[in-house]
Design an enzyme around this catalytic site. Structure first.
Site, mmCIF file in Angstrom:
data_model
loop_
_atom_site.group_PDB
_atom_site.id
_atom_site.type_symbol
_atom_site.label_atom_id
_atom_site.label_comp_id
_atom_site.label_asym_id
_atom_site.label_seq_id
_atom_site.Cartn_x
_atom_site.Cartn_y
_atom_site.Cartn_z
ATOM 1 N N HIS A 37 0.834 -1.203 0.000
ATOM 2 C CA HIS A 37 0.000 0.000 0.000
ATOM 3 C C HIS A 37 0.870 1.255 0.000
ATOM 4 O O HIS A 37 0.600 2.211 -0.733
ATOM 5 C CB HIS A 37 -0.937 0.008 1.208
ATOM 6 C CG HIS A 37 -2.186 -0.782 1.017
ATOM 7 N ND1 HIS A 37 -2.207 -2.150 0.991
ATOM 8 C CD2 HIS A 37 -3.465 -0.379 0.825
ATOM 9 C CE1 HIS A 37 -3.450 -2.570 0.793
ATOM 10 N NE2 HIS A 37 -4.235 -1.515 0.687
ATOM 11 N N LYS A 104 -9.759 -9.001 6.778
ATOM 12 C CA LYS A 104 -10.254 -9.622 8.008
ATOM 13 C C LYS A 104 -10.491 -8.548 9.065
ATOM 14 O O LYS A 104 -9.667 -7.651 9.231
ATOM 15 C CB LYS A 104 -9.206 -10.617 8.507
ATOM 16 C CG LYS A 104 -9.545 -11.349 9.773
ATOM 17 C CD LYS A 104 -8.486 -12.357 10.143
ATOM 18 C CE LYS A 104 -7.204 -11.693 10.572
ATOM 19 N NZ LYS A 104 -6.158 -12.612 11.010
#
Length: 192
Positions: A37, A104
């Site tokens: 990222h 998650k």
């Protein structure tokens, strides 16, 4: 409701999804964790080695191995905790037309950044072998210098799921609602 989607996706493909719906996803999915990222945010669009247009990003650091022919095989591909990417996600979604993030545990207080452009899907932790069974091909790997789990893997998925819609395109956040309800219920039962 249950949906079966295939990448690349347009906004209209995810408009009807609502928190709590179930999704099975097919097509190309890219993995990206913290370091990927950061690099995506630092890399000019014209220098990006892969396309994010209409794509799906899986917060996952897969365990891979090469077979005798030199092809990559997926050993395990469980989701990582998405909250680690929360701070980077609003800018990420502002710069790139990614339609699905998968991970998650939900994301922290950024549901508004999903409005009108993206949804968050949750996969069950501890099911890394089941996720690997949904991967039919490894197309490519990018930025392997970041390490195997932090590299960007281009995976071909077939009916990956079940994935639960955690944040929908209207900014509804299933995880925030559950935390709020749990706190209210705890306060209620804790009264003398």
């Amino acid at each position: 409701m249950e949906y079966h989607l295939k990448t690349p996706l347009k906004t209209e493909d995810i408009e009807t999804l609502r928190t709590g719906d179930i999704v099975y996803l097919s097509g190309k999915v890219l993995t990206a964790r913290d370091e990927a990222h950061k690099r995506i945010l630092e890399t000019p669009l014209k220098e990006m080695p892969f396309s994010l247009e209409g794509g799906a990003i899986y917060h996952c650091g897969p365990l891979m191995k090469k077979d005798d022919s030199g092809q990559w095989e997926v050993v395990a591909a469980g989701p990582t905790t998405s909250a680690r990417m929360s701070a980077m996600t609003p800018k990420f979604l502002e710069l790139h037309n990614v339609r699905i993030l998968i991970g998650k545990g939900g994301m922290d207080n950024i549901a508004d950044s999903f409005r009108g452009k993206c949804v968050y899907l949750a996969y069950t932790g501890g099911c890394a072998a089941l996720a690997a069974a949904s991967i039919k091909n490894v197309h490519a790997v990018h930025w392997l210098d970041l390490g195997m789990p932090e590299a960007v893997w281009e995976l071909e998925m077939d009916e990956f799921g079940p994935l639960i819609v955690g944040i929908d395109i209207k900014g509804n956040d299933l995880f925030s609602n559950i935390r709020k309800n749990a706190k209210e219920n705890l306060n209620e039962i804790s009264r003398p």
